[in-house]
Structures are given as structure tokens and as C-alpha cells.
Scaffold this active site. Structure first.
Site, PDB file in Angstrom:
ATOM      1  N   CYS A   1       0.854  -1.171   0.000  1.00  0.00           N
ATOM      2  CA  CYS A   1       0.000   0.000   0.000  1.00  0.00           C
ATOM      3  C   CYS A   1       0.895   1.226   0.000  1.00  0.00           C
ATOM      4  CB  CYS A   1      -0.920   0.114   1.203  1.00  0.00           C
ATOM      5  SG  CYS A   1      -2.351  -0.909   1.100  1.00  0.00           S
TER       6      CYS A   1
ATOM      7  N   ARG B   1       3.807  -0.320  -4.920  1.00  0.00           N
ATOM      8  CA  ARG B   1       3.510  -0.791  -3.564  1.00  0.00           C
ATOM      9  C   ARG B   1       2.160  -1.486  -3.471  1.00  0.00           C
ATOM     10  NH1 ARG B   1       6.644   1.314   0.726  1.00  0.00           N
ATOM     11  NH2 ARG B   1       4.897   0.781   2.058  1.00  0.00           N
TER      12      ARG B   1
ATOM     13  N   TRP C   1      -2.759  -2.657  -1.633  1.00  0.00           N
ATOM     14  CA  TRP C   1      -2.491  -4.098  -1.705  1.00  0.00           C
ATOM     15  C   TRP C   1      -3.348  -4.682  -0.583  1.00  0.00           C
ATOM     16  CZ3 TRP C   1      -0.605  -7.975   1.514  1.00  0.00           C
ATOM     17  CH2 TRP C   1      -0.286  -9.175   0.874  1.00  0.00           C
TER      18      TRP C   1
ATOM     19  N   ASN D   1      -1.903   2.490   5.478  1.00  0.00           N
ATOM     20  CA  ASN D   1      -1.011   1.387   5.093  1.00  0.00           C
ATOM     21  C   ASN D   1      -0.717   0.595   6.365  1.00  0.00           C
ATOM     22  OD1 ASN D   1       2.556   1.238   4.526  1.00  0.00           O
ATOM     23  ND2 ASN D   1       1.067  -0.325   4.171  1.00  0.00           N
ATOM     24  N   GLY D   2      -1.087  -0.674   6.339  1.00  0.00           N
ATOM     25  CA  GLY D   2      -0.825  -1.522   7.503  1.00  0.00           C
ATOM     26  C   GLY D   2      -2.000  -2.445   7.776  1.00  0.00           C
TER      27      GLY D   2
ATOM     28  N   GLU E   1      16.998 -18.398  -6.725  1.00  0.00           N
ATOM     29  CA  GLU E   1      16.561 -17.035  -7.070  1.00  0.00           C
ATOM     30  C   GLU E   1      16.023 -16.982  -8.511  1.00  0.00           C
ATOM     31  OE1 GLU E   1      15.687 -14.392  -5.821  1.00  0.00           O
ATOM     32  OE2 GLU E   1      15.927 -12.850  -7.348  1.00  0.00           O
TER      33      GLU E   1
ATOM     34  N   LYS F   1      12.384 -15.573  -9.571  1.00  0.00           N
ATOM     35  CA  LYS F   1      12.226 -14.467 -10.528  1.00  0.00           C
ATOM     36  C   LYS F   1      11.257 -14.864 -11.640  1.00  0.00           C
ATOM     37  CE  LYS F   1      14.061 -11.960  -9.169  1.00  0.00           C
ATOM     38  NZ  LYS F   1      13.416 -11.281  -8.102  1.00  0.00           N
TER      39      LYS F   1
ATOM     40  N   GLU G   1       7.603 -15.174 -10.363  1.00  0.00           N
ATOM     41  CA  GLU G   1       7.042 -13.860 -10.020  1.00  0.00           C
ATOM     42  C   GLU G   1       6.510 -13.134 -11.246  1.00  0.00           C
ATOM     43  OE1 GLU G   1       9.207 -11.357  -6.596  1.00  0.00           O
ATOM     44  OE2 GLU G   1      10.602 -12.144  -8.060  1.00  0.00           O
TER      45      GLU G   1
ATOM     46  N   HIS H   1      16.061 -37.845  -6.988  1.00  0.00           N
ATOM     47  CA  HIS H   1      15.376 -38.180  -5.740  1.00  0.00           C
ATOM     48  C   HIS H   1      13.933 -37.688  -5.747  1.00  0.00           C
ATOM     49  CE1 HIS H   1      19.006 -39.712  -3.885  1.00  0.00           C
ATOM     50  NE2 HIS H   1      19.646 -38.646  -4.331  1.00  0.00           N
TER      51      HIS H   1
ATOM     52  N   LYS I   1       5.671  -4.302  -3.935  1.00  0.00           N
ATOM     53  CA  LYS I   1       7.028  -4.067  -3.424  1.00  0.00           C
ATOM     54  C   LYS I   1       6.945  -3.672  -1.954  1.00  0.00           C
ATOM     55  CE  LYS I   1      11.316  -3.011  -5.244  1.00  0.00           C
ATOM     56  NZ  LYS I   1      11.900  -4.119  -5.973  1.00  0.00           N
TER      57      LYS I   1
HETATM   58  N1  GLU Z   1      -5.323  -3.309   5.624  1.00  0.00           N
HETATM   59  C1  GLU Z   1      -5.617  -2.328   4.632  1.00  0.00           C
HETATM   60  C2  GLU Z   1      -6.516  -2.871   3.528  1.00  0.00           C
HETATM   61  O1  GLU Z   1      -6.614  -4.018   3.288  1.00  0.00           O
HETATM   62  C3  GLU Z   1      -4.337  -1.718   4.072  1.00  0.00           C
HETATM   63  C4  GLU Z   1      -3.464  -2.777   3.439  1.00  0.00           C
HETATM   64  C5  GLU Z   1      -1.954  -2.498   3.364  1.00  0.00           C
HETATM   65  O2  GLU Z   1      -1.432  -1.514   3.797  1.00  0.00           O
HETATM   66  O3  GLU Z   1      -1.207  -3.365   2.841  1.00  0.00           O
HETATM   67  O4  GLU Z   1      -7.136  -2.137   2.858  1.00  0.00           O
END
Ligand code: GLU
Length: 591
Positions: free
Chosen positions: A2, A28, A74, A98-99, A463, A467, A470, A486, A586
Site C-alpha cells: 500500500c 507498492r 495491496w 497502510n498496515g 533465485e 524471478k 514472479e 530423488h 514491493k
Molecule cells: N489493511 C488495509 C486494507 O486491506 C491496508 C493494506 C496495506 O497496507 O497493505 O485495505
């Protein structure tokens, strides 16, 4: 994960400025995007949509105002759609977050039982409803009272119709406050700041910040004023765009050589080498930890420590290490690797180990990030802004930093010389990489791609696999070539491709056996080798990419770049967006 942004401009269109900021922050998270503007009559106007930032464009027409906040999401709680998109609003407030609010269910129940109606499924909506409930005429008091009830992680941008500015809050999630000619801004990341910004302050956990077009005032959670140092921002720290390259991923792969040079130079200019040497030489054991690509850099670097320097080194995934009963003493050296320096699992893991007595070194591309506050010493990776979600140049930069740290057990200047002499190899690889396209065609036509190697090649194979999966979404696995018989051989058929790395001549014969075993089962094979005789021997039976010659120990710095190019070209062939792979983002700031 986010991205949040906010701008308080002296004049001009804040919605447009926030929109450009969201474009820069989109790496992000790209589940949805939104913004709120406080217009010149004190009304809050919100535009938000599921999907990419570009979906907001049509809704911005006619919106004016000098103060705005924005978000690119995100999703952690609630589907990615229009309703769950941020900002969330209640009464005269609008909030971007964000969080994760870990106690959101209790808070939501409590708010609902007092009559509050929720519209989204997100954890974030409780924040704005709490602030609105606490508001009795003073914005700062309402915000302070509301955040005291939150558990979890949060960087917030808050807009209030009654206040011509923004309130920012930081707890565990990252946020910076930028100052410049046009106004003051808040942003999740330094590289995404507007280019008028020339200095930044870094709020600390618990800080509440009042932002106006001219200034920012910092308070602790009890609203006592606190001082935060202002530091200059240099143009190189900001995201300079992708120039003529079609994607950031390609541009960033081509910036590898510069990353090697800059990381070497910074090591001797910015690191307290004397203290670092004491740390390294005083260690009876090294633990390297990180997540994803950073963990994979640790897998390679463990060979630098053990094979080259004779220091016992183990590599642990940060999210596991945090809860592991690993033995720690004051002679345990923990090296935390994180591109963003904000990787929540890594920060939490090393904080816990530090409390238990370990010495901690951070290897990171972002100075002043959370990990740098935990670590006793920081070794910068100088990759510059990395915008593509999949790490490329920063992985090589991490390898450089780790190689130099390991080199402190012996002649570190020799180690630097070896790294700098590799730059020619990297540039000749990038100048002649037509084989990447041929191998990518084979990857794109395969149902699964396996990456195999022995010794240090195995570490690179892990890695390479990450890559490719992803950015291309092809199932892929990286494993030791000796393990083929194996188990994994059962998956090999004419629809699969095995990419075999052979850069250690002492192990080449055994890897050649793996090639024969796969071909006998009709599997397709590509070989990446820095050994001329191996290339010659296998060119009749496999697609062989002979990369520039180098020692086995230094080969990851070149072979990994070749493998990044293959992943990139595969993604493009399959029509994927390599810069923004689905479901990923990211800077993983949630656990
Ligand atoms: N938890 C919030 C949501 O789902 C923010 C997500 C985040 O910061 O990654 O909208």
C-alpha cells in the site's frame, strides 16, 4: 505494501499532484486506488476505483483544492474493489491507511453496537469511524484518542473538512514527510516523493504530524511536541522514470553494473569499516536472514562466508526465524537483508534476536528505514530507486555488500578489486544477450521450468526460479542438481524445461549427468555456463548460453543477471506486466 501520499500545496491542483504520486507509488500495490481532496470551500471530495491508478483519471475532472491524500492498495482485508478502496470516509474525515489493524473486529463490533454503519470490509474503516466519533472540535485530540485504541501497524494520512492541512500518523508502517518549494508532502517512500521535495523528516513510531503547506509539526502519542531532524534529499534517491526502456525491470537490470560500482564505493565511504571488521572477526557464527530475494541473496552469501572465509554461516527465512529457538550468544552476528529496509518479517525477527543479545548488521537499499534503526551497523546497497516489484539490481547489490562483509575476514580491498573486475563481464553479458530471448521462448512454451545447479549455482537457481515465477506465473522450482533423481525427475516430460547452471568446474561433470538424465526422459534443457569446454560439449544437446568467464565464487554476479533477463523476456512474451506482477507488491510491510 500500500502506498499513501498526501500533499498540502501553496497553490495548484492537489488532486493532480496526488495522482502523479500514486503513479510513482503504484509498485507498492495495485488492487485499487483512490484520493480525497479538500476543496477551497472546505468540502471533501473522494474518487476511488478498483484496479490500477489510471482508473482514477476520468474522475478527476473539475476537482480543485490544494490539500489532498491518496492511496494505492495491496488488499489485506476485503476484496480488491471500489468500495474497499481507500480513502475511507466518515463525517468530515477521510483516511488512507497502510498496515493492518489487528483488533479491528473488536473495534468494529463496538462501533456497530453504538449505531455506526460500515460500508467496506476493510480493517481500515474502523480508523476513520473512531476519529470521527472522538471529534469534538479539535482534530489533533481526536486523532490521538483514536490511534490509542489501535493495535497493529499503521501509516495514516488524514483529511478533515475543518482543517486546511493533513494529519499523518506513523506506527510500524513507513512514512516520510517531504519539504520543498511547492509545499509539504507525506509519502510511504522517499523515491516516490514529488521532485520539488528537497528535504525530509522521518517520523518515528507513535508520531502524529500536522502538515500544512508551509510546515510540519511533530508530536508524540501524548501530543507532546518532538523534534525530528531534517535531512536533504538528493535527485538520485527519487524515481527518475523509466526513460526509453519499455519496462522498469529491463532498465533496472541494465543498472546492475552501476549498482556494483556504487555499492563498492559506498562501502568504503559510508560504512564504519573498523567496527564492522570487529563485528565480523568477533563472530563465531553468522546468521543471514531475509525474505524472498533477500533470503536468496543470503543463500549465495553463505558460500562466501563458509567456503571462502571459514566462518560458519546459516541462512534463515525471517518469518520463521522470529519464532525459532535458534541459539544466540553475543558472538552471534545476524545480517538482516531487506531492499526496502521495511520488510516487516525481517524487522521483527532481527529486533527479537537483538533483544536476545545478537549483534545486528543491516544490508539495505533504503537508508533511514526501519531496519537501520534496529541494526548496530548499516551496509548500504546503492541500487538507487528500484520500481519493478521483482528485485533485480538490488539482489546483485545485496550480493556485493555481503561479499565485502565476508571479505573483512581477510583482504577486503582484494574483494573490492574482484567485484570491480566483474563489471566488464556484466556489461558484455548485457551487450550480447540474444540467448536470453531463445531460452525465454522455451520457458514460455513450457508447463513448468526447473532450475538446477550444484554448490553456489544451486543458490542462484533458487533465485532464478523465484524471478521466473514472479513475473511469468509459470510454475517453477529451483533445486540442487543432485536431487533430480530423488524426486523431481518424476515431473520431467517433453513439456517441461530444465535450466542447468554450470559455473563451478569441479562440479561440472556431475551437472552434465543431470543434463543426460533429463534428455533421456524427453525433457527440454537449457544450460547457462561460464565454462567454455562445458559450453562446447553440451551445445549439441541443449540450448547453451555461454556467459563471460569468471570464477565459480563470483559467477552469481553474472549468471543471476542472465537469469533475470530470461525471466523478463519470458514475461514479455506471455504478455505479462513484469513491473507489476499479479497479487504482489514491493516493500512487504505487513507480516
Ligand atoms: N489493511 C488495509 C486494507 O486491506 C491496508 C493494506 C496495506 O497496507 O497493505 O485495505
Amino acid at each position: 505494501m500500500c502506498g499513501i501520499i498526501g500533499v498540502a500545496l501553496k497553490s495548484g491542483n492537489a488532486a493532480r499532484e496526488v495522482y502523479s504520486g500514486l503513479e510513482r507509488l503504484e509498485y507498492r500495490g495495485y488492487d485499487s486506488a483512490g484520493l480525497s481532496v479538500r476543496d477551497n470551500d472546505g468540502r471533501i471530495i473522494t474518487v476511488k476505483r478498483g484496479g490500477r491508478v489510471a482508473n482514477l483519471q476520468a474522475g478527476l475532472y473539475g476537482i480543485t483544492g490544494c490539500v489532498a491524500i491518496g492511496h494505492t492498495r495491496w488488499a489485506t482485508h476485503g476484496e480488491p474493489n471500489d468500495v474497499n478502496a481507500h480513502p475511507h470516509t466518515a463525517g468530515i474525515f477521510s483516511v488512507v491507511h497502510n498496515g493492518i489493524i489487528e483488533n479491528f473486529r473488536e473495534l468494529k463490533d463496538e462501533l456497530q453496537s453504538s449505531g455506526e454503519k460500515f460500508v467496506s470490509e476493510t480493517d481500515s474503516e474502523v480508523i476513520v469511524r473512531l476519529i470521527n466519533r472522538e471529534y469534538k472540535g479539535d482534530v489533533l485530540t481526536a486523532v490521538a484518542a483514536a490511534v490509542k485504541k489501535l493495535k497493529g501497524s499503521y501509516a495514516l494520512g488524514i483529511l478533515c473538512a475543518d482543517f486546511k492541512g493533513i494529519i499523518a500518523v506513523k506506527y510500524k508502517s513507513p512514512v516520510v514527510v517531504g519539504f520543498g518549494t511547492d509545499g509539504v508532502t507525506l509519502c510511504s517512500d522517499i523515491p516516490a516523493l514529488p521532485d520539488y521535495v528537497n528535504s525530509v523528516c522521518l517520523p518515528e513510531d507513535g508520531d502524529i504530524v500536522i502538515i500544512t503547506d508551509k510546515s510540519a509539526s511533530f508530536y508524540d502519542k501524548d501530543l507532546q511536541p518532538v523534534n525530528r531532524v531534517r535531512r536533504p534529499v538528493f535527485a538520485g534517491q527519487l524515481n527518475a522514470g523509466r526513460g526509453d526502456y519499455p519496462h522498469f525491470m529491463l532498465k533496472e537490470i541494465y543498472e546492475t553494473e552501476q549498482t556494483v560500482r556504487d555499492t563498492c564505493e559506498s562501502f568504503f565511504r559510508n560504512v564504519d569499516v573498523k567496527r564492522l571488521t570487529e563485528y565480523v572477526r568477533g563472530a563465531d557464527r553468522v546468521i543471514i536472514t531475509g525474505c524472498g530475494t533477500a533470503y536468496n541473496a543470503g543463500l549465495v552469501a553463505a558460500r562466501f562466508f563458509t567456503d571462502r572465509c571459514g566462518v560458519f554461516c546459516q541462512v534463515e527465512i525471517a518469518s520463521e526465524l522470529r519464532y525459532s529457538p535458534v541459539h544466540i550468544t553475543s558472538a552471534t552476528l545476524v545480517i538482516a537483508v531487506s531492499q526496502s529496509g521495511e520488510t516487516a518479517d525481517t524487522v521483527e525477527a532481527v529486533s527479537a534476536l537483538k533483544e536476545r543479545g545478537a549483534r545486528v548488521i543491516a544490508v539495505t537499499n533504503c537508508g533511514f528505514s526501519a531496519i537501520t534503526r534496529v541494526a548496530g551497523l548499516v551496509v548500504p546497497v546503492c541500487a538507487g530507486a528500484e520500481v519493478c516489484v521483482a528485485a533485480t539490481k538490488s539482489y546483485i547489490g545485496q550480493l556485493v555488500a555481503l561479499y565485502l562483509i565476508a571479505g573483512l575476514t581477510g583482504d577486503v580491498f582484494k574483494a573490492r578489486g574482484e567485484l570491480l573486475s566483474l563489471c566488464n563481464g556484466i556489461s558484455s553479458l548485457l551487450n550480447d544477450c540474444s540467448k536470453a530471448g531463445l531460452i525465454a521462448e522455451k520457458c514460455a512454451a513450457s508447463s513448468a521450468v526447473f532450475f538446477l545447479g550444484r554448490g553456489i549455482d544451486y543458490a542462484v537457481a533458487v533465485e532464478a526460479s523465484l524471478k521466473l515465477k514472479e513475473v511469468s506465473y509459470i510454475f517453477s522450482d529451483g533445486y540442487p542438481a543432485g536431487e533430480l533423481k530423488h524426486g523431481t525427475l518424476a515431473l520431467v516430460d517433453e513439456n517441461t524445461l530444465s535450466v542447468i547452471l554450470i559455473c563451478d568446474k569441479t562440479l561440472a561433470d556431475k551437472c552434465e549427468n543431470a543434463v543426460s538424465q533429463i534428455i533421456s526422459r524427453k525433457g527440454k534443457v537449457a544450460v547457462i555456463t561460464c565454462l567454455a569446454d562445458v559450453a562446447e560439449k553440451l551445445s549439441g544437446s541443449a540450448e547453451v548460453w555461454k556467459i563471460p568467464a569468471c570464477s565459480a565464487e563470483l559467477s552469481p554476479f553474472v549468471s543471476a543477471v542472465a537469469l533475470q533477463l530470461i525471466a523478463y523476456k519470458t514475461a514479455v512474451l506471455l504478455g505479462r506486466d513484469p513491473d507489476k506482477p499479479r497479487n504482489l507488491a514491493k516493500s512487504v510491510t505487513v507480516e
